[in-house]
Design a protein around this motif. Structure first.
Motif, PDB file in Angstrom:
ATOM      1  N   MET A  67      -4.722   3.139  13.345  1.00  0.00           N
ATOM      2  CA  MET A  67      -4.828   2.425  12.139  1.00  0.00           C
ATOM      3  C   MET A  67      -4.355   3.142  11.024  1.00  0.00           C
ATOM      4  O   MET A  67      -4.638   4.422  11.230  1.00  0.00           O
ATOM      5  N   LYS A  68      -3.417   2.202  10.565  1.00  0.00           N
ATOM      6  CA  LYS A  68      -2.696   3.708   9.782  1.00  0.00           C
ATOM      7  C   LYS A  68      -3.057   3.256   8.112  1.00  0.00           C
ATOM      8  O   LYS A  68      -3.410   2.492   7.442  1.00  0.00           O
ATOM      9  N   ARG A  69      -3.188   4.293   7.219  1.00  0.00           N
ATOM     10  CA  ARG A  69      -3.794   4.292   6.017  1.00  0.00           C
ATOM     11  C   ARG A  69      -2.740   4.575   5.053  1.00  0.00           C
ATOM     12  O   ARG A  69      -2.043   4.148   5.290  1.00  0.00           O
ATOM     13  N   TRP A  70      -3.340   3.290   4.460  1.00  0.00           N
ATOM     14  CA  TRP A  70      -2.016   3.092   2.946  1.00  0.00           C
ATOM     15  C   TRP A  70      -3.458   3.236   1.635  1.00  0.00           C
ATOM     16  O   TRP A  70      -4.217   2.738   1.699  1.00  0.00           O
ATOM     17  N   ASN A  71      -2.686   4.284   0.924  1.00  0.00           N
ATOM     18  CA  ASN A  71      -4.141   4.388  -0.285  1.00  0.00           C
ATOM     19  C   ASN A  71      -2.762   3.859  -1.132  1.00  0.00           C
ATOM     20  O   ASN A  71      -1.460   4.124  -1.162  1.00  0.00           O
ATOM     21  N   VAL A  72      -3.003   3.044  -2.417  1.00  0.00           N
ATOM     22  CA  VAL A  72      -3.001   2.423  -3.192  1.00  0.00           C
ATOM     23  C   VAL A  72      -3.234   3.028  -4.927  1.00  0.00           C
ATOM     24  O   VAL A  72      -4.821   3.164  -4.745  1.00  0.00           O
ATOM     25  N   ALA A  73      -2.476   2.863  -5.816  1.00  0.00           N
ATOM     26  CA  ALA A  73      -2.812   3.531  -6.968  1.00  0.00           C
ATOM     27  C   ALA A  73      -2.899   2.442  -7.943  1.00  0.00           C
ATOM     28  O   ALA A  73      -1.848   1.207  -7.717  1.00  0.00           O
ATOM     29  N   ILE A  74      -3.426   2.057  -8.632  1.00  0.00           N
ATOM     30  CA  ILE A  74      -3.279   0.528  -9.657  1.00  0.00           C
ATOM     31  C   ILE A  74      -3.248   1.533 -11.329  1.00  0.00           C
ATOM     32  O   ILE A  74      -3.432   1.999 -11.768  1.00  0.00           O
ATOM     33  N   THR A  75      -1.803   0.883 -12.394  1.00  0.00           N
ATOM     34  CA  THR A  75      -1.557   1.293 -13.435  1.00  0.00           C
ATOM     35  C   THR A  75      -2.031   0.043 -14.380  1.00  0.00           C
ATOM     36  O   THR A  75      -1.131  -0.472 -14.012  1.00  0.00           O
ATOM     37  N   GLY A  76      -2.688   0.619 -15.266  1.00  0.00           N
ATOM     38  CA  GLY A  76      -3.493  -0.889 -16.321  1.00  0.00           C
ATOM     39  C   GLY A  76      -4.251  -1.120 -15.058  1.00  0.00           C
ATOM     40  O   GLY A  76      -4.201  -1.606 -14.657  1.00  0.00           O
ATOM     41  N   PHE A  77      -5.289  -1.076 -16.273  1.00  0.00           N
ATOM     42  CA  PHE A  77      -7.237  -1.330 -15.374  1.00  0.00           C
ATOM     43  C   PHE A  77      -7.716  -2.035 -16.146  1.00  0.00           C
ATOM     44  O   PHE A  77      -8.784  -1.278 -17.196  1.00  0.00           O
ATOM     45  N   GLY A  78      -6.532  -2.627 -16.778  1.00  0.00           N
ATOM     46  CA  GLY A  78      -7.755  -4.431 -18.225  1.00  0.00           C
ATOM     47  C   GLY A  78      -8.030  -5.674 -16.976  1.00  0.00           C
ATOM     48  O   GLY A  78      -8.295  -5.423 -15.486  1.00  0.00           O
ATOM     49  N   GLY A  79      -8.153  -6.703 -17.484  1.00  0.00           N
ATOM     50  CA  GLY A  79      -8.660  -8.115 -16.601  1.00  0.00           C
ATOM     51  C   GLY A  79      -7.765  -8.309 -14.987  1.00  0.00           C
ATOM     52  O   GLY A  79      -8.028  -8.052 -13.995  1.00  0.00           O
ATOM     53  N   VAL A  80      -6.390  -7.740 -14.658  1.00  0.00           N
ATOM     54  CA  VAL A  80      -6.217  -7.919 -14.617  1.00  0.00           C
ATOM     55  C   VAL A  80      -6.026  -6.991 -12.954  1.00  0.00           C
ATOM     56  O   VAL A  80      -6.231  -7.526 -12.082  1.00  0.00           O
ATOM     57  N   GLY A  81      -5.209  -5.695 -14.163  1.00  0.00           N
ATOM     58  CA  GLY A  81      -5.787  -4.355 -12.937  1.00  0.00           C
ATOM     59  C   GLY A  81      -7.524  -4.055 -12.336  1.00  0.00           C
ATOM     60  O   GLY A  81      -7.412  -4.146 -11.042  1.00  0.00           O
ATOM     61  N   ARG A  82      -8.480  -5.018 -12.913  1.00  0.00           N
ATOM     62  CA  ARG A  82      -9.958  -5.513 -12.214  1.00  0.00           C
ATOM     63  C   ARG A  82     -10.071  -6.053 -11.375  1.00  0.00           C
ATOM     64  O   ARG A  82     -10.160  -6.002 -10.378  1.00  0.00           O
ATOM     65  N   ALA A  83      -9.458  -7.059 -11.622  1.00  0.00           N
ATOM     66  CA  ALA A  83      -9.187  -8.507  -9.994  1.00  0.00           C
ATOM     67  C   ALA A  83      -8.580  -7.568  -8.889  1.00  0.00           C
ATOM     68  O   ALA A  83      -8.919  -7.771  -8.742  1.00  0.00           O
ATOM     69  N   VAL A  84      -7.662  -7.051  -9.050  1.00  0.00           N
ATOM     70  CA  VAL A  84      -6.923  -6.562  -7.949  1.00  0.00           C
ATOM     71  C   VAL A  84      -7.395  -5.528  -6.906  1.00  0.00           C
ATOM     72  O   VAL A  84      -7.463  -5.840  -6.076  1.00  0.00           O
ATOM     73  N   ALA A  85      -7.762  -4.901  -7.941  1.00  0.00           N
ATOM     74  CA  ALA A  85      -9.561  -3.881  -7.620  1.00  0.00           C
ATOM     75  C   ALA A  85     -10.305  -4.708  -6.468  1.00  0.00           C
ATOM     76  O   ALA A  85     -10.493  -4.706  -5.498  1.00  0.00           O
ATOM     77  N   ASP A  86     -10.564  -5.453  -7.749  1.00  0.00           N
ATOM     78  CA  ASP A  86     -12.463  -6.191  -6.178  1.00  0.00           C
ATOM     79  C   ASP A  86     -11.195  -7.008  -5.655  1.00  0.00           C
ATOM     80  O   ASP A  86     -12.424  -6.866  -4.298  1.00  0.00           O
ATOM     81  N   LEU A  87     -10.153  -7.758  -5.620  1.00  0.00           N
ATOM     82  CA  LEU A  87     -10.327  -8.601  -4.327  1.00  0.00           C
ATOM     83  C   LEU A  87      -9.558  -7.880  -2.897  1.00  0.00           C
ATOM     84  O   LEU A  87      -9.577  -7.986  -2.241  1.00  0.00           O
ATOM     85  N   MET A  88      -8.723  -6.687  -3.857  1.00  0.00           N
ATOM     86  CA  MET A  88      -8.228  -6.334  -3.184  1.00  0.00           C
ATOM     87  C   MET A  88      -9.678  -5.182  -1.973  1.00  0.00           C
ATOM     88  O   MET A  88      -8.876  -4.911  -0.346  1.00  0.00           O
ATOM     89  N   LEU A  89     -10.440  -4.900  -2.444  1.00  0.00           N
ATOM     90  CA  LEU A  89     -11.647  -4.354  -1.538  1.00  0.00           C
ATOM     91  C   LEU A  89     -12.487  -4.634  -0.953  1.00  0.00           C
ATOM     92  O   LEU A  89     -11.928  -5.210   0.102  1.00  0.00           O
ATOM     93  N   ALA A  90     -12.037  -6.591  -1.296  1.00  0.00           N
ATOM     94  CA  ALA A  90     -12.767  -7.445  -1.073  1.00  0.00           C
ATOM     95  C   ALA A  90     -12.061  -7.992   0.119  1.00  0.00           C
ATOM     96  O   ALA A  90     -12.898  -7.842   1.729  1.00  0.00           O
ATOM     97  N   ARG A  91     -10.971  -7.842   0.368  1.00  0.00           N
ATOM     98  CA  ARG A  91      -9.984  -7.682   1.719  1.00  0.00           C
ATOM     99  C   ARG A  91     -10.092  -6.534   2.537  1.00  0.00           C
ATOM    100  O   ARG A  91      -9.228  -7.203   3.821  1.00  0.00           O
TER     101      ARG A  91
END
Ligand SMILES: NC(=O)c1ccc[n+]([C@@H]2O[C@H](COP(=O)([O-])OP(=O)(O)OC[C@H]3O[C@@H](n4cnc5c(N)ncnc54)[C@H](OP(=O)(O)O)[C@@H]3O)[C@@H](O)[C@H]2O)c1
Length: 328
Positions: A1-25
């Motif tokens: 398993m390869k580790r991939w660390n993801v950072a998000i800049t800008g955490f409004g409506g879209v940034g949060r939707a990215v975080a939610d969906l990414m962790l759900a997947r």
């Protein structure tokens, strides 16, 4: 398993939707790509939440004052940029993207400002450092545009592109045609309903559509153009007489981003065009977006999309992330 660390800049409506969906997947990423995806940092205008082992949903609201070393402390491999779009300066995303690409991080851009301000420069920076710069979220999001050009139509010669790329202006034109209201009234209703901006000039005067077209030209077709190379018009001068005339003639008005080559010369811009009922663009109503690409070998392709909410934009950005994972 390869580790991939993801950072998000800008955490409004879209940034949060990215975080939610990414962790759900996460399970999907592990199964399909052997990727252990962690969200290791989110950065807002003043504060950041960072954990190199991975943030859980409850963790990201408690931020500390953000420093310039955000990407380093997050130990990021991928940056997803979802901050404000500033077309004049590139906005904060310009700095984040330059720092990330210079360090060889892959970037998934959702904000448009930096791509409009210096698309060719960022493209060159990515190439120089062996990093991938993906832009679906900034070029129509759920409407397939860049992937259509780069993947589905690979090898074809593109003869022309037309796009209804701005949902707000299309909604306003549809209201004016259907309800016989003038632009000011249609705009007030759209603002009251919460989907037109308080300052709607970017939408109404064609600049948002032009920015998406410029990004497509520079990233999809290898051009090196600036906004000054496009001729940009909007719907601000549409009159009730225009509306009555189009209705009487059975025509549907659309604000269209377009590009075509005449005798090898590129002509690109945004302008109001009208279509007869038999044209697919006549069916592109309300907040639906569409793109039509005419090619030499695959003929004419038309795609439409009605999904515009932050969740759909997040899904488009995460499609880009999957392309990065697939390439290793
Ligand atoms: N809405 C869509 O469906 C859609 C579609 C395609 C593209 N986009 C683009 O996506 C981007 C985000 O949209 P949104 O609706 O999520 O906007 P938003 O809700 O206004 O959120 C913007 C976020 O950016 C943060 N921010 C501001 N300055 C910053 C800085 N210097 N460094 C880091 N973060 C900063 C804000 O921080 P604070 O929380 O501290 O204020 C906020 O978290 C925009 O560029 C938009 O054009 C949106």
């Amino acid at each position: 398993m390869k580790r991939w660390n993801v950072a998000i800049t800008g955490f409004g409506g879209v940034g949060r939707a990215v975080a939610d969906l990414m962790l759900a997947r996460r399970a999907r990423y592990a199964e399909r790509y052997g990727a252990d995806i962690r969200l290791t940092g989110v950065r807002r205008s003043r504060t950041a939440s960072v954990d190199p082992n991975g943030l859980a949903p409850g963790d990201w609201d408690a931020g500390v004052p953000a420093g310039d070393d955000f990407l380093d402390t997050a130990q990021a491999h991928v940056l997803i940029e979802a901050g404000p779009s500033d077309f004049r300066t590139g906005g904060p995303g310009y700095g984040y993207m330059k720092a990330a690409l210079s360090a060889g991080l892959h970037v998934v851009a959702i904000s448009k400002g930096a791509l409009v301000h210096d698309g060719p420069g960022l493209r060159a920076l990515a190439a120089r450092h062996g990093a991938r710069l993906k832009i679906s979220g900034a070029a129509g999001a759920a409407l397939p545009t860049i992937d259509l050009i780069q993947h589905n139509l690979a090898g074809c010669h593109i003869l022309s592109i037309e796009g209804v790329l701005n949902a707000t202006s299309n909604h306003l034109l549809t209201e004016m045609m259907d309800r016989d209201v003038n632009l000011a009234d249609a705009l007030t209703r759209a603002q009251d309903a919460g989907f037109a901006e308080f300052d709607p000039r970017l939408d109404v005067e064609g600049w948002d559509a032009a920015s998406k077209l410029l990004i497509l030209l520079n990233f999809g077709l290898g051009a090196s153009l600036t906004m000054a190379d496009l001729s940009v018009g909007g719907i601000q001068h549409v009159t009730p007489a225009d509306i009555h005339g189009w209705r009487a003639a059975g025509l549907s008005p659309r604000l269209v981003a377009h590009v075509a080559w005449t005798d090898g010369t590129l002509r690109a811009g945004v302008e109001l065009r009208t279509y007869p009922a038999t044209d697919p663009f006549a069916l592109v109503r309300g907040t639906t977006k569409a793109i039509r690409i005419v090619t030499d070998a695959m003929g004419e392709i038309v795609a439409t999309s009605h999904a515009a909410e932050p969740g759909a934009t997040a899904a488009a950005a995460l499609k880009d992330l999957e392309h990065i994972l697939a390439a290793g």
